[in-house]
Structure formats: C-alpha cells, structure tokens
Design a protein around this motif. Structure first.
Motif, PDB file in Angstrom:
ATOM      1  N   ALA A 136     -11.771   1.192  28.082  1.00  0.00           N
ATOM      2  CA  ALA A 136     -11.488  -0.235  28.060  1.00  0.00           C
ATOM      3  C   ALA A 136     -11.239  -0.754  26.650  1.00  0.00           C
ATOM      4  O   ALA A 136     -10.737  -1.855  26.467  1.00  0.00           O
ATOM      5  CB  ALA A 136     -12.652  -1.001  28.697  1.00  0.00           C
ATOM      6  N   ASN A 137     -11.603   0.042  25.660  1.00  0.00           N
ATOM      7  CA  ASN A 137     -11.453  -0.396  24.275  1.00  0.00           C
ATOM      8  C   ASN A 137     -10.023  -0.185  23.790  1.00  0.00           C
ATOM      9  O   ASN A 137      -9.353   0.769  24.205  1.00  0.00           O
ATOM     10  CB  ASN A 137     -12.395   0.388  23.357  1.00  0.00           C
ATOM     11  N   PRO A 138      -9.545  -1.034  22.872  1.00  0.00           N
ATOM     12  CA  PRO A 138      -8.263  -0.735  22.228  1.00  0.00           C
ATOM     13  C   PRO A 138      -8.339   0.615  21.526  1.00  0.00           C
ATOM     14  O   PRO A 138      -9.344   0.934  20.891  1.00  0.00           O
ATOM     15  CB  PRO A 138      -8.122  -1.878  21.220  1.00  0.00           C
ATOM     16  N   ALA A 139      -7.295   1.401  21.662  1.00  0.00           N
ATOM     17  CA  ALA A 139      -7.296   2.743  21.078  1.00  0.00           C
ATOM     18  C   ALA A 139      -7.072   2.687  19.575  1.00  0.00           C
ATOM     19  O   ALA A 139      -6.263   1.894  19.082  1.00  0.00           O
ATOM     20  CB  ALA A 139      -6.218   3.588  21.731  1.00  0.00           C
ATOM     21  N   LEU A 140      -7.774   3.526  18.842  1.00  0.00           N
ATOM     22  CA  LEU A 140      -7.556   3.641  17.409  1.00  0.00           C
ATOM     23  C   LEU A 140      -6.252   4.394  17.149  1.00  0.00           C
ATOM     24  O   LEU A 140      -5.858   5.253  17.935  1.00  0.00           O
ATOM     25  CB  LEU A 140      -8.720   4.392  16.755  1.00  0.00           C
ATOM     26  N   PRO A 141      -5.583   4.092  16.045  1.00  0.00           N
ATOM     27  CA  PRO A 141      -4.353   4.824  15.705  1.00  0.00           C
ATOM     28  C   PRO A 141      -4.618   6.312  15.548  1.00  0.00           C
ATOM     29  O   PRO A 141      -5.736   6.731  15.213  1.00  0.00           O
ATOM     30  CB  PRO A 141      -3.948   4.193  14.361  1.00  0.00           C
ATOM     31  N   HIS A 142      -3.591   7.102  15.770  1.00  0.00           N
ATOM     32  CA  HIS A 142      -3.707   8.547  15.598  1.00  0.00           C
ATOM     33  C   HIS A 142      -3.949   8.893  14.134  1.00  0.00           C
ATOM     34  O   HIS A 142      -3.331   8.318  13.232  1.00  0.00           O
ATOM     35  CB  HIS A 142      -2.432   9.247  16.067  1.00  0.00           C
ATOM     36  N   ALA A 143      -4.865   9.822  13.886  1.00  0.00           N
ATOM     37  CA  ALA A 143      -5.145  10.291  12.524  1.00  0.00           C
ATOM     38  C   ALA A 143      -4.816  11.773  12.424  1.00  0.00           C
ATOM     39  O   ALA A 143      -5.024  12.532  13.369  1.00  0.00           O
ATOM     40  CB  ALA A 143      -6.603  10.044  12.169  1.00  0.00           C
ATOM     41  N   LYS A 144      -4.321  12.182  11.265  1.00  0.00           N
ATOM     42  CA  LYS A 144      -3.927  13.582  11.059  1.00  0.00           C
ATOM     43  C   LYS A 144      -5.132  14.501  10.881  1.00  0.00           C
ATOM     44  O   LYS A 144      -5.066  15.680  11.214  1.00  0.00           O
ATOM     45  CB  LYS A 144      -3.022  13.688   9.820  1.00  0.00           C
ATOM     46  N   HIS A 145      -6.207  13.949  10.315  1.00  0.00           N
ATOM     47  CA  HIS A 145      -7.351  14.773   9.960  1.00  0.00           C
ATOM     48  C   HIS A 145      -8.540  14.549  10.897  1.00  0.00           C
ATOM     49  O   HIS A 145      -8.680  13.482  11.481  1.00  0.00           O
ATOM     50  CB  HIS A 145      -7.781  14.485   8.520  1.00  0.00           C
ATOM     51  N   LYS A 146      -9.374  15.574  11.001  1.00  0.00           N
ATOM     52  CA  LYS A 146     -10.571  15.473  11.835  1.00  0.00           C
ATOM     53  C   LYS A 146     -11.465  14.342  11.342  1.00  0.00           C
ATOM     54  O   LYS A 146     -12.032  13.592  12.140  1.00  0.00           O
ATOM     55  CB  LYS A 146     -11.336  16.808  11.786  1.00  0.00           C
ATOM     56  N   THR A 147     -11.602  14.236  10.035  1.00  0.00           N
ATOM     57  CA  THR A 147     -12.294  13.099   9.432  1.00  0.00           C
ATOM     58  C   THR A 147     -11.231  12.184   8.824  1.00  0.00           C
ATOM     59  O   THR A 147     -10.410  12.621   8.025  1.00  0.00           O
ATOM     60  CB  THR A 147     -13.270  13.556   8.331  1.00  0.00           C
ATOM     61  N   VAL A 148     -11.245  10.923   9.220  1.00  0.00           N
ATOM     62  CA  VAL A 148     -10.237   9.961   8.777  1.00  0.00           C
ATOM     63  C   VAL A 148     -10.379   9.706   7.274  1.00  0.00           C
ATOM     64  O   VAL A 148     -11.453   9.403   6.773  1.00  0.00           O
ATOM     65  CB  VAL A 148     -10.397   8.636   9.552  1.00  0.00           C
ATOM     66  N   VAL A 149      -9.253   9.818   6.549  1.00  0.00           N
ATOM     67  CA  VAL A 149      -9.229   9.572   5.106  1.00  0.00           C
ATOM     68  C   VAL A 149      -8.524   8.235   4.841  1.00  0.00           C
ATOM     69  O   VAL A 149      -7.363   8.066   5.198  1.00  0.00           O
ATOM     70  CB  VAL A 149      -8.496  10.704   4.350  1.00  0.00           C
ATOM     71  N   ILE A 150      -9.257   7.313   4.213  1.00  0.00           N
ATOM     72  CA  ILE A 150      -8.741   5.965   3.952  1.00  0.00           C
ATOM     73  C   ILE A 150      -8.591   5.771   2.453  1.00  0.00           C
ATOM     74  O   ILE A 150      -9.564   5.868   1.701  1.00  0.00           O
ATOM     75  CB  ILE A 150      -9.695   4.897   4.517  1.00  0.00           C
ATOM     76  N   ALA A 151      -7.369   5.486   2.006  1.00  0.00           N
ATOM     77  CA  ALA A 151      -7.094   5.270   0.586  1.00  0.00           C
ATOM     78  C   ALA A 151      -7.421   3.823   0.225  1.00  0.00           C
ATOM     79  O   ALA A 151      -6.705   2.900   0.613  1.00  0.00           O
ATOM     80  CB  ALA A 151      -5.639   5.583   0.276  1.00  0.00           C
ATOM     81  N   HIS A 152      -8.504   3.636  -0.506  1.00  0.00           N
ATOM     82  CA  HIS A 152      -9.001   2.311  -0.872  1.00  0.00           C
ATOM     83  C   HIS A 152      -8.005   1.565  -1.764  1.00  0.00           C
ATOM     84  O   HIS A 152      -7.722   1.991  -2.880  1.00  0.00           O
ATOM     85  CB  HIS A 152     -10.344   2.487  -1.605  1.00  0.00           C
ATOM     86  N   ARG A 153      -7.451   0.452  -1.250  1.00  0.00           N
ATOM     87  CA  ARG A 153      -6.437  -0.340  -1.957  1.00  0.00           C
ATOM     88  C   ARG A 153      -5.215   0.496  -2.333  1.00  0.00           C
ATOM     89  O   ARG A 153      -4.571   0.272  -3.355  1.00  0.00           O
ATOM     90  CB  ARG A 153      -7.036  -1.024  -3.187  1.00  0.00           C
ATOM     91  N   GLY A 154      -4.926   1.486  -1.503  1.00  0.00           N
ATOM     92  CA  GLY A 154      -3.863   2.432  -1.818  1.00  0.00           C
ATOM     93  C   GLY A 154      -4.408   3.528  -2.710  1.00  0.00           C
ATOM     94  O   GLY A 154      -5.563   3.512  -3.108  1.00  0.00           O
ATOM     95  N   ASN A 155      -3.577   4.497  -3.004  1.00  0.00           N
ATOM     96  CA  ASN A 155      -3.986   5.543  -3.945  1.00  0.00           C
ATOM     97  C   ASN A 155      -3.720   5.017  -5.349  1.00  0.00           C
ATOM     98  O   ASN A 155      -2.632   5.172  -5.901  1.00  0.00           O
ATOM     99  CB  ASN A 155      -3.192   6.826  -3.685  1.00  0.00           C
ATOM    100  N   HIS A 156      -4.742   4.361  -5.942  1.00  0.00           N
ATOM    101  CA  HIS A 156      -4.519   3.701  -7.229  1.00  0.00           C
ATOM    102  C   HIS A 156      -5.017   4.516  -8.419  1.00  0.00           C
ATOM    103  O   HIS A 156      -5.423   3.969  -9.437  1.00  0.00           O
ATOM    104  CB  HIS A 156      -5.139   2.293  -7.234  1.00  0.00           C
ATOM    105  N   VAL A 157      -4.945   5.831  -8.297  1.00  0.00           N
ATOM    106  CA  VAL A 157      -5.242   6.697  -9.442  1.00  0.00           C
ATOM    107  C   VAL A 157      -4.117   6.586 -10.472  1.00  0.00           C
ATOM    108  O   VAL A 157      -4.361   6.459 -11.674  1.00  0.00           O
ATOM    109  CB  VAL A 157      -5.414   8.161  -8.996  1.00  0.00           C
ATOM    110  N   ASN A 158      -2.880   6.617  -9.989  1.00  0.00           N
ATOM    111  CA  ASN A 158      -1.722   6.570 -10.890  1.00  0.00           C
ATOM    112  C   ASN A 158      -0.889   5.301 -10.748  1.00  0.00           C
ATOM    113  O   ASN A 158       0.128   5.140 -11.435  1.00  0.00           O
ATOM    114  CB  ASN A 158      -0.819   7.782 -10.646  1.00  0.00           C
ATOM    115  N   ALA A 159      -1.283   4.400  -9.869  1.00  0.00           N
ATOM    116  CA  ALA A 159      -0.540   3.156  -9.644  1.00  0.00           C
ATOM    117  C   ALA A 159      -1.536   2.035  -9.378  1.00  0.00           C
ATOM    118  O   ALA A 159      -2.630   2.273  -8.876  1.00  0.00           O
ATOM    119  CB  ALA A 159       0.411   3.319  -8.464  1.00  0.00           C
ATOM    120  N   PRO A 160      -1.171   0.793  -9.700  1.00  0.00           N
ATOM    121  CA  PRO A 160      -2.101  -0.321  -9.513  1.00  0.00           C
ATOM    122  C   PRO A 160      -2.446  -0.564  -8.046  1.00  0.00           C
ATOM    123  O   PRO A 160      -1.615  -0.358  -7.162  1.00  0.00           O
ATOM    124  CB  PRO A 160      -1.342  -1.517 -10.097  1.00  0.00           C
TER     125      PRO A 160
END
Length: 257
Positions: free
Chosen positions: A12-36
């Motif tokens: 009955a719950n809305p389905a979560l989007p498909h993820a490529k990895h077994k553990t979901v990896v979320i890039a905080h504010r984007g991958n801001h190692v080399n970009a703002p």
C-alpha cells in the motif's frame, strides 16, 4: 563481506525509486568534492560516480522560482548577501557560487537539475522552503515522478504532499518520543512515510524493518570513511548519505552483498 538483508515494503506504500546498489548511496548536496554543493556540476559529478541519489535542497525566490540552495541566505556559498526568499530569480542567477577561485558556477533552478537527473540518478529532495504544487508540477513535467523521494522538514509539509502527490515516497526524522515499536507503529499510522533518517537503536531498527520502513543514515563528517560506513552498515540500515560518494560506491561494491 557484509550481507545486508532486504526489507519488506508494504504494497500500500508508495514504492521507492530503483537503486543500483544493495545499500543506497546518497551524494550529500551532490558530489561536492570537486564542484560546489547544489550546483549542476556537483549533480553531474554524483551521476558520474555512480551514486543512487543526489541530495538537492529546495528553496523559492521572491518571484516563485524553485532553486537548489541549502542555506536560507546566499552569504556562505556565493558572492552575494541576503535571503533567497527576498531575491528575484534575475538577482539570484547573477550570483557567482564560490569555487576556490576556479570555474564560475551559479545557483541552478530545480527544473535544470531534474533535466540532468532524468533516467540517470534519483533525487533525495530536501524540502526546505518551497511550494508543493509547483514542485510536483515540475517533477511531472520532467518525467521524474518515479525518481524522487521527498524529505520533510516540517509537519505541515506532510499533509500538503499527501494531498497533491499521494504516490510520492516521503521521508522524515522520527520525533524524539518515538522509542519503541508500539510508538513507531502509532507514528506511522498517522504519518505514512517510507524512509526515516534517525533510527540507530537496535530494537527500533528491527521494528522499522518489520514495519517496512527503510532507514537511511547521514554519515557525512570530517572523519567519514570506511570505519564509520562499516559501523552504520552493521546496524542493518538500507542507505547512507555521504560527502564521499565515489569512495562509498567503491566500498559498497567490494564489501556489501
């Protein structure tokens, strides 16, 4: 090799989007190692490194444009000063985002980020201060209805999202008073979320798993790395938000199945 169990998701719950990895990896504010942070560049970097989600903070200009910006004010990240809510889009678009004196970047509109992400990466939408109807309109226009999870910062945001977009998966932090399965069940009966981000106690994590609620923890910190990721994963969570998405993707591929 760490084996992370799948969790049941109620039909009955809305389905979560498909993820490529077994553990979901979320890039905080984007991958801001080399970009703002919260720029088109950091979004592209998150896609390139293979993260499952890019976290996007959403705010609104004085004239109703939805933009990606974490802070209420532009002072920390740009060459301007003042609140986003007090500025027109024309004023916002002229600001330069600080980038260690390298290539100039700007604050992007939400619709630009949606266009970049479609079919490539999911969006973890940190809903700071924006109009729900307009946000949903832009998500649908981009064909991203099944690639977004909305993080709620205020209780009043819940009712509006459920009215406007009942099939949108929602995420929030549990109230401090929720400390056991009975209290969690009561909370979920009132607030139908699909993900929580602040459950770390073993019994409550077990209860969340049994009730079909995913847990995605924030692990970004100055000392973030394999040791802290391993500690979080051993708790049995399903996702991690990180400031080092490329390194985490490599770690997950090697150490989680």
């Amino acid at each position: 090799m760490l084996v992370v169990p799948a969790f049941p998701q109620h039909a009955a719950n809305p389905a979560l989007p498909h993820a490529k990895h077994k553990t979901v990896v979320i890039a905080h504010r984007g991958n801001h190692v080399n970009a703002p942070e919260n720029t088109l560049a950091s979004t592209r970097e998150a896609i390139q490194c293979g993260a499952d989600y890019v976290e996007v903070d959403l705010r609104t200009t004085k004239d109703g444009h939805l933009v990606a910006m974490h802070d209420a004010k532009v002072d920390r990240t740009t060459n301007g000063m003042g609140k986003i809510a007090d500025m027109t889009w024309q004023e916002v678009v002229e600001l330069q985002v600080f980038n260690r004196n390298k290539k100039t970047h700007r604050i992007p509109e939400f619709r630009e980020i949606l266009a970049i992400c479609k079919g490539k990466i999911n969006i973890y939408l940190d809903f700071k201060d924006a109009d729900v109807t307009e946000s949903w309109k832009q998500i649908k226009a981009a064909g991203m209805e099944h690639q977004v999870v909305v993080y709620l910062n205020k209780e009043e945001q819940y009712k509006k999202w459920r009215e406007v977009a009942p099939e949108m998966p929602l995420m929030t932090s549990l109230p401090k008073e929720v400390t056991n399965k009975e209290q969690l069940t009561a909370f979920l009966n009132h607030t139908h979320i699909q993900v929580a981000d602040n459950i770390t106690e073993p019994e409550l994590l077990k209860a969340a798993h049994e009730l079909g609620i995913a847990v995605w923890l924030d692990v970004q910190s100055p000392t973030e790395g394999p040791a802290s990721w391993n500690e979080a994963l051993h708790k049995g969570v399903q996702g991690l938000q990180t400031d080092k998405p490329a390194e985490m993707v490599s770690y997950i591929k090697t150490n989680v199945q």
